[in-house]
Structures are given as structure tokens and as C-alpha cells.
Enzyme design. Structure first.
Site, PDB file in Angstrom:
ATOM      1  N   GLU A 141       0.736  -1.065  -0.194  1.00 61.54           N
ATOM      2  CA  GLU A 141      -0.220  -0.106  -0.089  1.00 61.54           C
ATOM      3  C   GLU A 141       0.784   1.233  -0.069  1.00 61.54           C
ATOM      4  O   GLU A 141       0.350   2.177  -0.605  1.00 61.54           O
ATOM      5  CB  GLU A 141      -0.927  -0.097   1.410  1.00 61.54           C
ATOM      6  CG  GLU A 141      -1.852  -1.202   1.289  1.00 61.54           C
ATOM      7  CD  GLU A 141      -3.075  -1.058   0.304  1.00 61.54           C
ATOM      8  OE1 GLU A 141      -3.294   0.041  -0.172  1.00 61.54           O
ATOM      9  OE2 GLU A 141      -3.425  -2.242  -0.094  1.00 61.54           O
ATOM     10  N   GLU A 163      -0.639  10.329  -0.042  1.00 57.05           N
ATOM     11  CA  GLU A 163      -1.020   9.690  -1.261  1.00 57.05           C
ATOM     12  C   GLU A 163      -0.023  10.570  -2.441  1.00 57.05           C
ATOM     13  O   GLU A 163       0.140  11.665  -2.500  1.00 57.05           O
ATOM     14  CB  GLU A 163      -2.621  10.024  -1.779  1.00 57.05           C
ATOM     15  CG  GLU A 163      -3.022   9.430  -2.894  1.00 57.05           C
ATOM     16  CD  GLU A 163      -4.613   9.432  -2.990  1.00 57.05           C
ATOM     17  OE1 GLU A 163      -4.989   9.122  -4.350  1.00 57.05           O
ATOM     18  OE2 GLU A 163      -5.292   9.759  -2.063  1.00 57.05           O
TER      19      GLU A 163
END
Length: 567
Positions: A141, A163
């Protein structure tokens, strides 16, 4: 005014004020409402889930430091199976916001992580497997996924804290549900910038938490207040919450999916329906829980799932976790979870639309029921049943419930953290930083907690002034020191202060031979290079000390820390 009936219940209404005035009020006592809530949630799976998502007070969390004898039991168990040096080795490319102390604090917040089992289950083995599972998913991730790095990809986890493509200056992202005309926007009201535009809730932290309808519940679980992280979402990246958000996801179920913790510790056992859908306990099922819609059920393992498997196969033995030959590591044959499976559990309150003969106002049920889809009211939060009742049936009056807060009363505001001190200093030097200029609008006394970067040392970390010995480095580097200030009402604020640690490479050390590329160094050998002194690591790393200079030249090579210890 006459109240002709007392019953239990709750439901949905869009009545106007005039319509509300025209219906008969319905009186309930708080004891009745609590009894109904307890009755509807009194079943084994609900109790097991509530136990696994229980949290500790933040005053305990913020006092946790590595090797502190006062750390909670589950934190000390985690420390015993996964040390700070292992953390630094495993997450070799981690963003500086991720720290070992932050991992310990995340465990302190959630006692079920590495918790104790008194029913014969092996607490240490479950702890090790929980960590190996989480860390393998971290590598997928938030990993760098750089195949050309000397560190293998299973050691590249926690590279990203925000992100990709996003930072705190960017606006207009992941905030479509902020609209106050939606129930999500009402229940989890988004924070705004000075110009009134909504803050962005892009992925932050090890779980890449996204959207206001996830930030709000997470904030509520961490602080008992949905607004803390909706107003300051950056804290999910910059504080111990970056790892706590992943533990939050690890312990919480997503019905009809069970929690990953309950898969690992055996609380979740597949029923016959699960078996027909290929849903069996193992690492592959945790992938299905995280991202099954994209990665699972295709008949062949997707690249993301293959990555997770390879990372788990490397991390598990590193943490002493045996992988059974029969364990299902992939999810290619797993069909979606559904409401007939063992993990199906309704966890949200919704209006019960039933007609009940004899009840006032046309036979309304005056009840809420549990449903499997998300609503604004959670069965995990005590008191939400009563909130649901009064939301859906405005005519309900609950006697014994505390009076609502007077909107004219002043609202306590969070303090503002502030650090003063030098912006640069020499490697190994001692400096002082001060948070004494931090302030609280209500002028209450503040408490302080400093977070130190790796290699830095301080005798006391809970006072306004911090006396800090900087790490001894081999090349000039910027480090970050953070302080969290908390007021008397429990509201907090954090701020970081950067210090450039300068290394003087002009003076070579005395009495230590200079490093020579290609030399077969032995365990414990000392060399000098670029103004620093380095010691060759013990077996099994010794052979790397004489490896290719581009990778292992001390203080310079791309992977020098795999072979050498800076002295």
C-alpha cells in the site's frame, strides 16, 4: 401536556415543525432506551468485536516510549517480538513521519493488537502474525516499489505518508461528500480553509485513510470528537495517527467482511456458505478484506496480490512466523463476502419502519434496527441508539438524558503549539528547543510531549523545554522534532521543528585505517571514511562490508547501512 404512553424505540422522519407539534409526544426513560440498545447488541460476535476495537485514553498513549517499563502489556509484548532496530531495518525507506514510537503508541491506543488471550490461544504467536500481515500490506500500500534499490521491495514499506501526487497545499480533493445537503456532510462536517473551501481528505498514513466519512469515524475513535481530524486531517500523516489509522482498519470489521484481526486470531471461523465461496482463513483472506473487489476472484492472482504474497513470505520468517503449507496465501478463487457468511453482522442503526398496532401517531414502531450498510449511527458507539431514535422520531422525549448544550455557551478551543530553537547545529551537539510560547485560548495549563527523531537523545520529553543531543551522522541531514501540547480539556495541537545537522568532513579521524574498496573486512573491523568512523556488522552481514563500493562504501553507498554501523 399529557403523555399517554411510554414505549421503547426510534426511527426516521421528515416532519415539519407544524407536523411535529400536531403529533403526540412519546416519553421514554434513558434506562428504557439503554435496555433496548443492550438487548439488540447482546450477541457473541458483537461483544467480540467491541472488545477488539476498545481503545485507551490518549494520556496513556502519549506517555508511551520505547522500552518504558510503564508501557501497557500489549505494547511490551510488541516490543519483545519486534525491536526498534528491526523496525529501522524492515522499513529502510520509510518516511520520517513514521516512527517506532508511533507504532508503539498505535498499539497502546488499541489494546487488542498484540493483546493477551486467556482461552488457550498463543498471544505471542498471534502478535507476530498480526505484525507480519500488516507489514506485508504496508509494503504493497505505501511501499516504494523500486526494483532497482538495493533494499528488496519487502523492506520498502511506509515510503509514502501522503497519497502520491498530493500534499497539504492542494485543494479540491476527496471532498465531494462534504456537501452539507448530504447526511455524510452533516454527520462528518468537513473543515475549511480561510477562504471557505473544503479541506482535502486524500490518502494519508499507512492505510491511506481517505474521505470525510472515514476521517470522521476515525477521529471519533481517537478523540471522541469527529471534528478533530476533519479540521486537521494532516495529523493523520504527521503524528502517531499515521500508524494508528492502519491499526484502526486492522481491528474494525467491514461487514459482511470480518476484521483482519479476527481472521488471524481465529475468532472468525468460516461457515459452510463461506466454504462454497472459497473463503478460508489465511493471508489471502486479509487481501480480500483490503481490496478484494480489484485483486481477488479472477481465477489467477493479480499482480498486486502476488506482491503481497511475496512480501509476506519474506517478512513472516523475519518475524518468526511459520507459514503452514496449507495456508491460502492468495485470493484468486475467493468470491465476494455476502450476508450469509460468518462475518456478516449489522453494525449501524436505521429506522425500523414496522407498523405496531396500538402505538401512538399511527402505529409508528418507535424503534431502530441494525443494518449492514453505513448510516450516521453506529452500534459500536454507546448512546447512538438514542440519537437515532430522536433523529427519526422528533416527538420522542428521553427523560434522564442530559440537557443539550446551550449553543450560546463558549466552546473550548484547541491550543496552538509553537517551537523556538536553532535551525542548525553540528552532528552530536546538544541543543535546546522550547515550546514555552505555545498558547491556549482559555489560558489553561498545558502539558507537553516531545517526539524525537531516530538517534537523538533527551533525558526528559514532557517539559516545555527540551535539551536534545543530536544524532551522530555521517552526512549533513535535516531532522524533525515534534511537540504535542494538550490543554486541560484534552484538546491537542502538534508542530514540528526542523534542524539541519551539519557534519564536518574536513578532519579525518585518528588511529583508524581508511576504507579500501574490495577489502575482505571482518566482524568488528573499524574504518574511516568521509570524516566518519564505521564498524563492520556481525554475521550474517559481514560479507557485505567488502562488497561493491557503489552499494556498501560506508556513509556513501546506496546500502551502506546493511553492512556498517556508524560510530
Amino acid at each position: 401536556m399529557k403523555y399517554p404512553i411510554q414505549i421503547l424505540g426510534l426511527g426516521l422522519s421528515a416532519l415539519t415543525a407544524a407536523q411535529v407539534a400536531a403529533v403526540e409526544p412519546v416519553i421514554l426513560t434513558q434506562a428504557q432506551v439503554d435496555a433496548t440498545e443492550n438487548q439488540l447488541t447482546d450477541f457473541p460476535l458483537m461483544q467480540a468485536v467491541k472488545a477488539s476495537i476498545a481503545t485507551r485514553d490518549n494520556s496513556i498513549v502519549e506517555a508511551v516510549t520505547p522500552l518504558n517499563s510503564n508501557n501497557p502489556d500489549n505494547v511490551r509484548r510488541l516490543e519483545s517480538v519486534f525491536s526498534q532496530s528491526q523496525f529501522e531495518y524492515l522499513f529502510a525507506l520509510r518516511a520520517p513521519e513514521y516512527t517506532y514510537q508511533g507504532l508503539l503508541q498505535a498499539a497502546a491506543k488499541f489494546p487488542a493488537l498484540c493483546g493477551s488471550y486467556d482461552d488457550g490461544r498463543d498471544s505471542e504467536a498471534i502478535c507476530r502474525k498480526s505484525l507480519a500481515t500488516m507489514f506485508a500490506h504496508f509494503a504493497q500500500e505505501t511501499g516504494a516499489h523500486d526494483q532497482y534499490r538495493p533494499e528488496p521491495e519487502w523492506r520498502q514499506g511506509l515510503y509514502w505518508v501522503r497519497e502520491v501526487g498530493w500534499d497539504e497545499t492542494k485543494r479540491g480533493g476527496y471532498n465531494m461528500e462534504c456537501n452539507p445537503s448530504t447526511w455524510q456532510g452533516q454527520q462528518w462536517p468537513c473543515g475549511t480553509f480561510a477562504d471557505g473551501s473544503y479541506k482535502s481528505y486524500f490518502g494519508r498514513g499507512a492505510k491511506q485513510l481517505s474521505y470525510n466519512y472515514n476521517y470522521g469515524p476515525f477521529s471519533d475513535a481517537m478523540f471522541g470528537d469527529v471534528s478533530v481530524l476533519l479540521n486537521d486531517p494532516q495529523k493523520v500523516a504527521d503524528t502517531w495517527l499515521n500508524l494508528a489509522s492502519a491499526v484502526f482498519f486492522f481491528t474494525y470489521p467491514q461487514p459482511p467482511k470480518p476484521s483482519m484481526l479476527h481472521v488471524i486470531d481465529g475468532t472468525w471461523q468460516p461457515n459452510s456458505h463461506d466454504a462454497t465461496k472459497g473463503l478460508t482463513a489465511g493471508f489471502g483472506l486479509t487481501t480480500h478484506i483490503i481490496n478484494g473487489g480489484i485483486e481477488c476472484g479472477a481465477g489467477a492472482e493479480k499482480p498486486q496480490s502476488l506482491n503481497r504474497i511475496s512480501y509476506y513470505q519474506a517478512i513472516a520468517p523475519y518475524l518468526g512466523v511459520p507459514i503452514d503449507s496449507g495456508e491460502q496465501l492468495g485470493c484468486k478463487s475467493m468470491q465476494p463476502f455476502d450476508t450469509q457468511g460468518a462475518g456478516a453482522m449489522a453494525i449501524y442503526w436505521e429506522q425500523d419502519w414496522s407498523y405496531v398496532p396500538g402505538n401512538p401517531n399511527g402505529g409508528k414502531s418507535y424503534a431502530c434496527k441494525l443494518v449492514g450498510y453505513q448510516t450516521r449511527f453506529s452500534a459500536f458507539k454507546a448512546g447512538d441508539y438514542g440519537q437515532c431514535l430522536q433523529h427519526f422520531f422528533p416527538e420522542v422525549v428521553i427523560e434522564g438524558r442530559g440537557e443539550p448544550t446551550d449553543p450560546t455557551d463558549p466552546v473550548d478551543q484547541a491550543p496552538t503549539a509553537f517551537i523556538t530553537g536553532p535551525a542548525s547545529a553540528s552532528s552530536g551537539a546538544q541543543i535546546q528547543l522550547s515550546a514555552a510560547q505555545s498558547s491556549d485560548p482559555e489560558q489553561t495549563a498545558l502539558s507537553y510531549l516531545w517526539q524525537l527523531p531516530s538517534g537523538a537523545v533527551a533525558a526528559v520529553i514532557d517539559q516545555p523545554t527540551l535539551t536534545l543531543t543530536l544524532p551522530t551522522l555521517t552526512q549533513s541531514t535535516v531532522i524533525s522534532v515534534m511537540v504535542t501540547v494538550t490543554d486541560g480539556a484534552g484538546l491537542s495541537d502538534s508542530v514540528s521543528h526542523n534542524v539541519m545537522v551539519n557534519v564536518d568532513s574536513s578532519t579525518p579521524p585518528d588511529d583508524v585505517a581508511a576504507y579500501q574498496a574490495g577489502t575482505a573486512y571482518a566482524d568488528g573491523d573499524l574504518v574511516s571514511n568521509m570524516g566518519g568512523v564505521y564498524q563492520c556488522k556481525p554475521f550474517p552481514y559481514t560479507a557485505w562490508c567488502g562488497g561493491a563500493a557503489w552499494a556498501y562504501e560506508p556513509g556513501v553507498g546506496a546500502a551502506w547501512q546493511d553492512a556498517w554501523i556508524a560510530k
